[in-house]
Design an enzyme around this catalytic site. Structure first.
Site, PDB file in Angstrom:
ATOM      1  N   ASP A 168      -3.774   6.376   3.666  1.00  0.00           N
ATOM      2  CA  ASP A 168      -4.341   6.966   4.649  1.00  0.00           C
ATOM      3  C   ASP A 168      -4.293   8.537   3.681  1.00  0.00           C
ATOM      4  O   ASP A 168      -3.398   9.041   2.959  1.00  0.00           O
ATOM      5  CB  ASP A 168      -3.204   7.115   5.871  1.00  0.00           C
ATOM      6  N   ASP A 187     -11.398   8.592  13.000  1.00  0.00           N
ATOM      7  CA  ASP A 187     -10.722   6.587  13.233  1.00  0.00           C
ATOM      8  C   ASP A 187     -12.230   6.329  14.568  1.00  0.00           C
ATOM      9  O   ASP A 187     -12.944   7.148  15.346  1.00  0.00           O
ATOM     10  CB  ASP A 187     -10.253   6.865  13.871  1.00  0.00           C
ATOM     11  N   GLU A 239      -9.230   7.547   3.824  1.00  0.00           N
ATOM     12  CA  GLU A 239      -9.133   9.115   4.041  1.00  0.00           C
ATOM     13  C   GLU A 239     -10.550   9.843   4.551  1.00  0.00           C
ATOM     14  O   GLU A 239     -10.980  11.332   4.136  1.00  0.00           O
ATOM     15  CB  GLU A 239      -9.136   9.877   2.097  1.00  0.00           C
ATOM     16  N   TRP A 240     -11.127   9.037   5.447  1.00  0.00           N
ATOM     17  CA  TRP A 240     -12.513   9.374   6.645  1.00  0.00           C
ATOM     18  C   TRP A 240     -13.401   9.860   6.118  1.00  0.00           C
ATOM     19  O   TRP A 240     -13.681  10.819   7.122  1.00  0.00           O
ATOM     20  CB  TRP A 240     -10.810  10.290   7.171  1.00  0.00           C
TER      21      TRP A 240
HETATM   22  C1  GLA Z   1      -5.605   7.750  10.605  1.00  0.00           C
HETATM   23  C2  GLA Z   1      -6.071   6.193  10.373  1.00  0.00           C
HETATM   24  C3  GLA Z   1      -5.985   5.542  11.348  1.00  0.00           C
HETATM   25  C4  GLA Z   1      -4.819   4.562  11.755  1.00  0.00           C
HETATM   26  C5  GLA Z   1      -3.120   6.355  12.023  1.00  0.00           C
HETATM   27  C6  GLA Z   1      -2.175   5.655  12.176  1.00  0.00           C
HETATM   28  O1  GLA Z   1      -6.061   8.013  11.875  1.00  0.00           O
HETATM   29  O2  GLA Z   1      -7.539   7.047  10.582  1.00  0.00           O
HETATM   30  O3  GLA Z   1      -6.699   4.107  10.973  1.00  0.00           O
HETATM   31  O4  GLA Z   1      -4.158   4.296  10.543  1.00  0.00           O
HETATM   32  O5  GLA Z   1      -3.950   7.314  10.595  1.00  0.00           O
HETATM   33  O6  GLA Z   1      -1.439   6.898  11.985  1.00  0.00           O
END
Ligand code: GLA
Length: 391
Positions: A145, A201, A178-179
């Site tokens: 993450d 997310d 990393e979104w």
């Molecule tokens: C981030 C990730 C999620 C999850 C949370 C856990 O938000 O994008 O998929 O792993 O952290 O804290």
């Protein structure tokens, strides 16, 4: 000198090739986060492994049981990462061994920064030590993450952990999370990533981006995630996949029609299929969605070409991806509030209009006959008709 350079290049190429082989098709499994958040434990993981087998999910192709955030609490005086003694009283190794004893693979979570998103210790500065520890425990998959990374560089941070995983000597699937912040589709494969998240997310929500409680942006609804994949298709392929995040199928906020659309679209997108529901208590309808072998076969097609949106008329869309046998997987997708008829035209699928093709419905498991030039079907509101169209 030249020989040395050649040898170095060969070594790099062969390590990236080996890494690609780890996820020749998109990884399939189950992850704790979407349903259980921080409530992870030895009991939960062992139970999930049991359910994976008894539900038929293992037979349908699901492999990885992944503990997301909150399994770790601290480091000991030597810097070794410590699992929570209350929830993992026997440590991680016996849990991994149990998962392996069921013929499944075991995954874990860490973070490139100083802390995970839930405030547990991150791997920054401990990458090689952590990777060695994971390998010793029998970890097969690492989700990595991006919280608390301040000014860290994305590609370099993920590259360090990948080097550490390779140095550990154990093949470990590397899941970059990393979104989409640093456009990981441009560098994820080069740093050994097997999959990379493309967005913030996912939530158990049909549509709408929403700010997090701390004001930062954003969690995503299903349609927002799907729209964010448009234009990224060509970056995916065997060994390195766009990751539109884990599944919410079965978590309760959407209808089964909507969950069928969710699952179908993930298969269209050649997405990793990480179930995120309580697989021990799921309804027969949800189990049927998650184990639809015809839809899973689309996701797992060895050609590994991600599907594209090939036609759009307001809320009515057609998506398509070529499959290894020369056929096309096609989704007629009705995003709108009213039931509608949707037509797919052969030229949109890359077929000549005069071609006669066999149409099969992958949810009804039924051949619908041969047709030439186009195919129309009634599609319920928020629903899909998913087809295989074969010349
Ligand atoms: C981030 C990730 C999620 C999850 C949370 C856990 O938000 O994008 O998929 O792993 O952290 O804290």
């Amino acid at each position: 000198m030249k020989k040395l350079l050649l040898l170095a290049l060969l070594l790099i190429a062969s390590s990236l090739f080996a890494q690609d082989q780890l996820a020749a098709t998109p990884p399939m499994g189950w992850n704790t986060w979407n349903k259980f958040g921080c409530n992870v434990s030895e009991t939960l993981i062992k139970g999930a492994a049991d359910s994976m087998v008894s539900s038929g999910m293992k037979d349908a192709g699901y492999q990885y049981i992944v503990i997301d955030d909150c399994w770790q609490v601290s480091r000991d005086k030597d810097g070794n990462i410590q699992p929570d003694p209350k929830t993992f009283p026997n440590g991680i190794k016996p849990v991994a061994d149990y998962v392996h004893s069921k013929g499944l693979k075991f995954g874990i979570y860490s973070d490139a920064g100083t802390e995970t998103c839930a405030g547990r210790p991150g791997s920054r500065g401990y990458e090689f030590q952590d990777a060695r520890q994971y390998a010793a425990w029998g970890v097969d998959y690492l989700k990595y993450d991006w919280c608390k990374t301040t000014t860290q560089d994305g590609p370099s941070s993920y590259s360090i952990m990948h080097d550490a995983l390779v140095a550990s000597g154990r093949p470990i699937v590397f899941s970059i999370c990393e979104w989409g912040t640093n456009k990981p589709w441009l560098w994820g494969a080069k740093v050994g990533g097997n999959l990379w998240r493309t967005t913030g997310d996912i939530q158990d929500r049909w549509v709408g981006k929403e700010k997090w409680p701390d004001g930062s942006c954003c969690s995503y609804g299903l349609l927002d995630i799907i729209d964010a994949q448009v234009g990224l298709e060509s970056f995916a392929g065997p060994g390195h996949w766009n990751d539109p995040d884990m599944l919410h199928v079965g978590n309760g906020a959407l209808t089964n029609t909507e969950y069928r659309s969710h699952f179908s679209m993930w298969a269209m997108l050649a997405a990793p299929l990480m179930a995120g529901n309580d697989i021990a208590t799921m309804s027969p309808e949800i189990k049927e969605i998650l184990t639809n072998k015809e839809v899973i076969a689309v996701d797992q097609d060895p050609l590994g070409i991600e599907g594209r949106r090939v036609a759009k008329d307001g809320d009515l869309e057609v998506w398509s991806r070529p499959l290894q046998d020369g056929s096309r997987a096609v989704i007629l997708f009705n995003r709108g509030a009213a039931d509608k008829e949707i037509t797919t035209q052969w030229p949109d699928l890359g077929y000549p209009a005069h071609l006669s093709a066999q149409v099969r419905d992958l949810w009804q498991h039924k051949d619908l006959g041969r047709t030439t030039g186009k195919f129309s079907n009634h599609v319920p509101s928020h629903g899909v008709v998913m087809l295989k169209i074969a010349p």
